[in-house]
Design an enzyme around this catalytic site. Structure first.
Site, PDB file in Angstrom:
ATOM      1  N   ASP A  12      -0.236  20.350  33.959  1.00 13.99           N
ATOM      2  CA  ASP A  12      -1.087  20.058  35.118  1.00 13.99           C
ATOM      3  C   ASP A  12      -0.515  20.830  36.296  1.00 13.99           C
ATOM      4  O   ASP A  12       0.608  21.350  36.235  1.00 13.99           O
ATOM      5  CB  ASP A  12      -1.050  18.541  35.399  1.00 13.99           C
ATOM      6  CG  ASP A  12      -1.884  18.154  36.624  1.00 13.99           C
ATOM      7  OD1 ASP A  12      -3.022  18.628  36.751  1.00 13.99           O
ATOM      8  OD2 ASP A  12      -1.389  17.397  37.468  1.00 13.99           O
ATOM      9  N   SER A  13      -1.256  20.856  37.398  1.00 10.75           N
ATOM     10  CA  SER A  13      -0.746  21.493  38.610  1.00 10.75           C
ATOM     11  C   SER A  13       0.439  20.712  39.184  1.00 10.75           C
ATOM     12  O   SER A  13       1.217  21.256  39.955  1.00 10.75           O
ATOM     13  CB  SER A  13      -1.855  21.555  39.658  1.00 10.75           C
ATOM     14  OG  SER A  13      -2.327  20.250  39.937  1.00 10.75           O
ATOM     15  N   CYS A  75      -5.552  18.951  33.386  1.00 12.48           N
ATOM     16  CA  CYS A  75      -5.912  19.214  34.771  1.00 12.48           C
ATOM     17  C   CYS A  75      -7.354  19.703  34.739  1.00 12.48           C
ATOM     18  O   CYS A  75      -7.678  20.647  34.001  1.00 12.48           O
ATOM     19  CB  CYS A  75      -4.998  20.307  35.323  1.00 12.48           C
ATOM     20  SG  CYS A  75      -5.465  20.917  36.943  1.00 12.48           S
ATOM     21  N   GLU A 156      -0.042  13.371  45.665  1.00 13.10           N
ATOM     22  CA  GLU A 156       1.212  14.065  45.318  1.00 13.10           C
ATOM     23  C   GLU A 156       2.276  13.776  46.379  1.00 13.10           C
ATOM     24  O   GLU A 156       3.441  13.585  46.077  1.00 13.10           O
ATOM     25  CB  GLU A 156       1.009  15.590  45.235  1.00 13.10           C
ATOM     26  CG  GLU A 156       0.204  16.087  44.063  1.00 13.10           C
ATOM     27  CD  GLU A 156       1.013  16.277  42.766  1.00 13.10           C
ATOM     28  OE1 GLU A 156       2.245  16.313  42.815  1.00 13.10           O
ATOM     29  OE2 GLU A 156       0.365  16.369  41.700  1.00 13.10           O
ATOM     30  N   CYS A 187     -10.512  14.362  38.155  1.00 15.81           N
ATOM     31  CA  CYS A 187      -9.232  14.899  38.608  1.00 15.81           C
ATOM     32  C   CYS A 187      -8.186  13.926  38.076  1.00 15.81           C
ATOM     33  O   CYS A 187      -8.352  12.708  38.204  1.00 15.81           O
ATOM     34  CB  CYS A 187      -9.178  14.965  40.130  1.00 15.81           C
ATOM     35  SG  CYS A 187      -7.562  15.467  40.767  1.00 15.81           S
ATOM     36  N   HIS A 189      -5.441  12.993  39.011  1.00 16.10           N
ATOM     37  CA  HIS A 189      -4.748  12.115  39.960  1.00 16.10           C
ATOM     38  C   HIS A 189      -5.523  10.829  40.246  1.00 16.10           C
ATOM     39  O   HIS A 189      -4.949   9.837  40.657  1.00 16.10           O
ATOM     40  CB  HIS A 189      -4.568  12.831  41.309  1.00 16.10           C
ATOM     41  CG  HIS A 189      -3.619  13.977  41.277  1.00 16.10           C
ATOM     42  ND1 HIS A 189      -3.848  15.103  40.546  1.00 16.10           N
ATOM     43  CD2 HIS A 189      -2.429  14.149  41.900  1.00 16.10           C
ATOM     44  CE1 HIS A 189      -2.844  15.941  40.720  1.00 16.10           C
ATOM     45  NE2 HIS A 189      -1.964  15.386  41.544  1.00 16.10           N
TER      46      HIS A 189
END
Ligand code: DGL
Length: 267
Positions: A12-13, A75, A156, A187, A189
């Site tokens: 993932d990022s 992601c 994040e 997403c 997150h």
């Protein structure tokens, strides 16, 4: 030639893909996991498809060096920008999975005409990948996609409490999302915000969280290829391209307190 005992690579990022990793670990505890969060280059959602693809290919090489039998692009931004390039690059060296196809397949349960919302990064929304796939399979679903770019960075940086009610409400009260019956969290997150989103919609909107459908699809694919590791307790390694204490703290919120991040630069 891959074997059952080779690890599953997940990337993932940043730390958001840990929602997918956690679900994979819970469903398949015997699998060894190598996670890579590209924290030096996040957010991906604002980058061009070319940049996201370049980063994804470098991470893929690193996961192949670690003998991963499967690479899960955990992601949405990378799945929508780089899946085909990663798959072509990997060839028959490993199985490559994205997060979009399992989620789209899971929508088959919605048989009635339906207004469905989607929130994700600018890249995911702009790519129209979800729109095209959903329209092709489910013409009775009207999909409205809305970019909610700041949410991933806020998570994040500060965890779920970094997303204030007013920021969330600013995004979710957009006229496009009026009268939706369900909402795709496109997403990795956003599952962390599920309770807040449910509260915003007064529990009246069905929230579609990709983590469990993606891990179920990983499980099924490994079984189909005879590559599922039935051992009892796999190893777990979590790497990031840029290490900070706040990433480690955030990562524990996604995964649990046993997690330790190791810095590993991309070549
Ligand atoms: N986790 C990424 C996704 O699922 C988004 C975060 C970012 O913009 O890097 O799209």
């Amino acid at each position: 030639m891959s074997s059952q005992t080779d690890p599953i690579g997940i990337f993932d990022s940043g730390i958001g893909g840990l929602t997918i990793a956690k679900s994979i670990v819970e469903a398949m505890p015997g699998e060894d996991i190598v996670y890579y969060g590209d924290t030096a280059h996040l957010p991906y959602g604002d980058k061009s498809p070319a940049t996201i693809t370049a980063c994804s290919l470098r991470i893929t090489d690193l996961l192949l060096q670690k003998n991963c039998k499967m690479i899960v692009i955990a992601c949405n931004s990378a799945s929508t920008a780089a899946f085909e390039a990663v798959r072509a690059h990997v060839g028959d060296r490993a199985i490559v999975m994205n997060v979009v196809d399992p989620l789209v397949a899971s929508l088959a349960v919605h048989k009635e005409p339906h207004k469905m919302g989607l929130i994700g990064t600018r890249q995911t929304v702009r790519s129209m990948v979800y729109d095209q796939k959903i329209q092709a399979l489910y013409p009775h679903i009207t999909l409205v996609s809305h970019p909610t770019n700041l949410l991933a960075s806020a998570i994040e940086e500060f965890g779920r409490n970094g997303v204030t009610d007013s920021l969330l409400s600013e995004y979710l009260s957009h006229p496009d999302l009026k009268d939706i019956q369900s909402l795709i969290l496109a997403c990795t997150h956003y599952p962390l915000l599920k309770d807040k989103i449910n509260t915003f919609f007064d529990q009246k909107v069905c929230i579609i969280d990709p983590s469990d459908v993606v891990s179920a699809s990983v499980h099924q694919t490994l079984q189909e290829h005879g590559l599922h590791n039935l051992g009892s307790m796999g190893t777990r390694h979590f790497h990031v391209s840029d290490y900070t204490d706040s990433f480690e703290k955030g990562a524990r919120m996604f995964f649990g307190h046993t997690l330790h991040l190791e810095h590993l630069a991309l070549e």
